[in-house]
Design a protein around this motif. Structure first.
Motif, PDB file in Angstrom:
ATOM      1  N   ILE A 534      82.260 141.424 -11.853  1.00  0.00           N
ATOM      2  CA  ILE A 534      80.947 141.884 -12.331  1.00  0.00           C
ATOM      3  C   ILE A 534      80.201 142.571 -11.196  1.00  0.00           C
ATOM      4  O   ILE A 534      79.549 143.610 -11.388  1.00  0.00           O
ATOM      5  CB  ILE A 534      80.123 140.704 -12.887  1.00  0.00           C
ATOM      6  CG1 ILE A 534      80.778 140.172 -14.162  1.00  0.00           C
ATOM      7  CG2 ILE A 534      78.679 141.130 -13.159  1.00  0.00           C
ATOM      8  CD1 ILE A 534      80.089 138.955 -14.746  1.00  0.00           C
ATOM      9  N   LEU A 535      80.336 142.005  -9.987  1.00  0.00           N
ATOM     10  CA  LEU A 535      79.702 142.599  -8.806  1.00  0.00           C
ATOM     11  C   LEU A 535      80.254 143.998  -8.547  1.00  0.00           C
ATOM     12  O   LEU A 535      79.506 144.922  -8.195  1.00  0.00           O
ATOM     13  CB  LEU A 535      79.924 141.699  -7.587  1.00  0.00           C
ATOM     14  CG  LEU A 535      79.275 142.151  -6.275  1.00  0.00           C
ATOM     15  CD1 LEU A 535      77.760 142.253  -6.425  1.00  0.00           C
ATOM     16  CD2 LEU A 535      79.630 141.188  -5.146  1.00  0.00           C
ATOM     17  N   LYS A 536      81.571 144.187  -8.725  1.00  0.00           N
ATOM     18  CA  LYS A 536      82.172 145.509  -8.552  1.00  0.00           C
ATOM     19  C   LYS A 536      81.587 146.509  -9.548  1.00  0.00           C
ATOM     20  O   LYS A 536      81.294 147.661  -9.200  1.00  0.00           O
ATOM     21  CB  LYS A 536      83.689 145.434  -8.736  1.00  0.00           C
ATOM     22  CG  LYS A 536      84.440 144.732  -7.618  1.00  0.00           C
ATOM     23  CD  LYS A 536      85.941 144.769  -7.885  1.00  0.00           C
ATOM     24  CE  LYS A 536      86.713 144.083  -6.757  1.00  0.00           C
ATOM     25  NZ  LYS A 536      88.177 144.138  -7.001  1.00  0.00           N
ATOM     26  N   LEU A 537      81.421 146.069 -10.804  1.00  0.00           N
ATOM     27  CA  LEU A 537      80.865 146.957 -11.826  1.00  0.00           C
ATOM     28  C   LEU A 537      79.410 147.299 -11.519  1.00  0.00           C
ATOM     29  O   LEU A 537      78.971 148.444 -11.724  1.00  0.00           O
ATOM     30  CB  LEU A 537      80.972 146.305 -13.203  1.00  0.00           C
ATOM     31  CG  LEU A 537      82.387 146.082 -13.750  1.00  0.00           C
ATOM     32  CD1 LEU A 537      82.328 145.490 -15.150  1.00  0.00           C
ATOM     33  CD2 LEU A 537      83.168 147.390 -13.781  1.00  0.00           C
ATOM     34  N   ARG A 538      78.659 146.328 -11.024  1.00  0.00           N
ATOM     35  CA  ARG A 538      77.260 146.585 -10.677  1.00  0.00           C
ATOM     36  C   ARG A 538      77.148 147.644  -9.590  1.00  0.00           C
ATOM     37  O   ARG A 538      76.277 148.514  -9.633  1.00  0.00           O
ATOM     38  CB  ARG A 538      76.581 145.286 -10.225  1.00  0.00           C
ATOM     39  CG  ARG A 538      76.249 144.327 -11.357  1.00  0.00           C
ATOM     40  CD  ARG A 538      75.662 143.037 -10.823  1.00  0.00           C
ATOM     41  NE  ARG A 538      75.330 142.111 -11.895  1.00  0.00           N
ATOM     42  CZ  ARG A 538      74.988 140.840 -11.698  1.00  0.00           C
ATOM     43  NH1 ARG A 538      74.931 140.363 -10.465  1.00  0.00           N
ATOM     44  NH2 ARG A 538      74.706 140.061 -12.730  1.00  0.00           N
ATOM     45  N   ARG A 539      78.034 147.552  -8.594  1.00  0.00           N
ATOM     46  CA  ARG A 539      78.022 148.546  -7.522  1.00  0.00           C
ATOM     47  C   ARG A 539      78.318 149.945  -8.057  1.00  0.00           C
ATOM     48  O   ARG A 539      77.881 150.946  -7.482  1.00  0.00           O
ATOM     49  CB  ARG A 539      79.052 148.169  -6.455  1.00  0.00           C
ATOM     50  CG  ARG A 539      78.670 146.952  -5.636  1.00  0.00           C
ATOM     51  CD  ARG A 539      79.822 146.537  -4.734  1.00  0.00           C
ATOM     52  NE  ARG A 539      79.485 145.377  -3.919  1.00  0.00           N
ATOM     53  CZ  ARG A 539      80.369 144.663  -3.225  1.00  0.00           C
ATOM     54  NH1 ARG A 539      81.659 145.016  -3.258  1.00  0.00           N
ATOM     55  NH2 ARG A 539      79.988 143.632  -2.507  1.00  0.00           N
TER      56      ARG A 539
END
Length: 572
Positions: A534-539
């Protein structure tokens, strides 16, 4: 670095340990003496360079490496790599490339690449080792049969053609000695004697050849003494020089033209591909040997320290005339069976060969070249792993069989560098293809058990289950499935509970899905994706947007959120 030596000293070895390791070192020394000469000859250099390698590299690597029981020296795996270097750049170029390979091996160890052996597929290893075995065996036919060939030049097929055309020139004397030697090598193991079979075979071949030459002046076979000559510090002679290995910079030795090869950036650039090949092959061979040794001895090696030790050994050996070295499985196995448990056994093995140079060189000159060829034919057969090769073809998956045969053919017809590069590349592509097939994106049925709490899923909500890793191959496959939405769908749920990998290609695919759905004013619910992903997608800009992009922890919650998004859309 020096982890094997440190562990050995910290274990406080007893007098009995020292005694058994000294005996094991002497046993391996007896085995390594003729093998080192034979492998040097097969590599295109005088036999003493193989002995220098066993002495210097064998001792240095044992002290500085990460395995207590590995025995290092010249090996058959290097023959097909070193022979072309000698032909093109001479002994000087070979030692310079070995020196460079030592630096590369040290860098590999410092870079923690000790797990290198784990990423090389089994079919690639069996393919190129079998190919090397075939090439080595082919090149020994000339000396084994005493064929009238001035030089084996050209590629493999050209050399094979020269051998076939020269078959009518078979020398029965050479064939007699070679046949006697190889017969002894094949039959001796059946006696279960502790005396190494190749030592008996070479001794028998040498004695018979000498006796026949004394009985008849017409009987004559090529020997180490008649084939090789030396001129060192004004001292000339036949066979092996009875001197200790002397220090000299590798670039001071002769190139292909007989003059000192020198050192220059241009030479380094030309030798770099060969040095990289030597380093990679040396790393694979040494780490594979260490793994086998661990299984036999019950000990644990340090792979990164072993690479550093191999690098130091290959850095120092060329300074004393040694050719590239690596750990040898056959000699290491013999060491363990003879009771070797400490680096001391390898040191003793090197000292034994050193003493043999000083005391036995007049006798070593009598060894027939046909006997050395017979020894190498057996080494080549053992290296070819014929049983494993045939078994893989019989029971292996089709993709693995293709990789095996391709590596084998490329090694024989071209060289091992091309074979391993192409084999690894093809194996990687086939692995990717198989991995893509493991990732499935399917539409979840409307009556799925997760929807029971909410009843059957409305027609304007679609749910998709992405099962498996999302990477550059499978991501496009998932994108194609999700993009095919019907016009009445207003919210899509992506169940990503079983997604364990998300690379940049997958992130781009997710962006494409997001942009496509936004243009169609379709909401997106991402269900149960791991927090780190999810953190990767947020970035990448794929983040929570009320009514557009939302996240859920369970599929049931995802349906609730989707219905809320649908109601919000209809309200507007």
């Amino acid at each position: 670095m020096f982890s094997a030596l440190r562990k050995s000293l910290s274990s406080k070895p007893t007098y009995s340990d020292f005694q058994s390791n000294i005996l094991a070192g002497l046993t391996v020394g007896v085995i390594a003496l003729p093998l080192s000469m034979a492998l040097a000859i097969a590599s295109g250099v005088p036999p003493q360079h193989g002995l220098y390698t066993a002495i210097v590299a064998g001792i240095v690597i044992a002290i500085s490496g990460g395995s207590k029981v590995n025995i290092s020296g010249p090996t058959a795996a290097f023959v097909v790599v070193l022979l072309p270097i000698v032909h093109q750049f001479g002994i000087g170029g070979l030692l310079v490339s070995g020196f460079m390979a030592g630096i590369i091996l040290i860098l590999m160890g410092v870079g923690k690449l000790g797990k290198l052996i784990e990423i090389v597929p089994y079919p690639v290893v069996i393919g190129f080792t079998a190919g090397i075995g075939v090439v080595i065996a082919t090149f020994q036919i000339k000396d084994f049969l005493g064929l009238d060939i001035e030089a084996l030049d050209g590629d493999y097929l050209e050399k094979l053609s020269l051998i076939i055309h020269a078959l009518p020139s078979v020398d029965w004397q050479e064939l007699l000695i070679g046949g006697l030697t190889i017969t002894t090598l094949l039959l001796w193991p059946r006696l279960h004697s502790k005396i190494p079979g190749h030592l008996v075979a070479l001794l028998l071949g040498s004695v018979v050849a000498w006796l026949l030459s004394q009985m008849s002046q017409d009987f004559s076979v090529a020997t180490i003494g008649s084939r090789f000559h030396y001129d060192t510090n004004g001292v000339t002679g036949n066979g092996i020089p009875p001197f200790l290995p002397a220090f000299d910079w590798p670039w001071n030795l002769a190139g292909a033209d007989g003059k000192p090869i020198g050192i220059s950036f241009e030479l380094v650039k030309l030798l770099l591909p060969s040095a990289i090949t030597i380093a990679i092959l040396g790393a694979l061979e040494s780490l594979l040997c260490a793994v086998v040794a661990d299984g036999m001895s019950g000990k644990k090696h340090n792979p990164n320290d072993e690479l550093i030790g191999q690098g130091i050994g290959n850095l120092i050996a060329p300074l004393f005339g040694g050719i590239p070295a690596t750990a040898a499985i056959a000699r290491t196995t013999a060491n363990i069976k003879a009771g070797g448990t400490l680096p001391l056994s390898s040191v003793v093995h090197g000292l034994f060969i050193l003493a043999s140079i000083l005391a036995l060189t007049p006798l070593l000159a009598y060894i027939p070249m046909a006997s050395m060829a017979a020894l190498l034919l057996v080494v080549a057969w053992n290296m070819s792993e014929a049983k494993h090769f045939i078994r893989t073809i019989k029971i292996g998956p089709r993709d693995d069989v293709i990789v095996l045969l391709l590596c084998f053919i490329l090694t024989v017809l071209f060289d091992m560098t091309i074979a391993v590069a192409v084999g690894m590349g093809l194996a990687a592509m086939l692995f990717i293809r198989r991995s893509i097939s493991l990732t499935n994106t399917t539409r979840v049925e409307k009556n799925h058990e997760a929807f029971r709490e909410h009843g059957e899923l409305p027609d304007n909500i679609s749910a998709y289950d992405i099962n498996g890793p999302l990477f550059f191959g499978s991501a496009q496959k998932a994108l194609q499935v999700i993009s095919q939405v019907t016009p009445d769908v207003r919210v899509i749920i992506l169940d990503m509970s079983k997604v364990n990998l998300l690379d940049m290609s997958a992130i781009i695919a997710m962006e494409s899905i997001k942009d496509s759905l936004e243009k169609q004013k379709i909401g997106l619910v991402i269900n149960n994706l791991q927090p780190r992903m999810i953190l990767k997608l947020r970035r990448a800009g794929i983040r929570y947007k009320p009514g557009r992009i939302q996240f859920s922890r369970t599929l049931t919650d995802g349906v609730s959120i989707a219905k809320q998004m649908l109601e919000s859309t209809e309200a507007h």
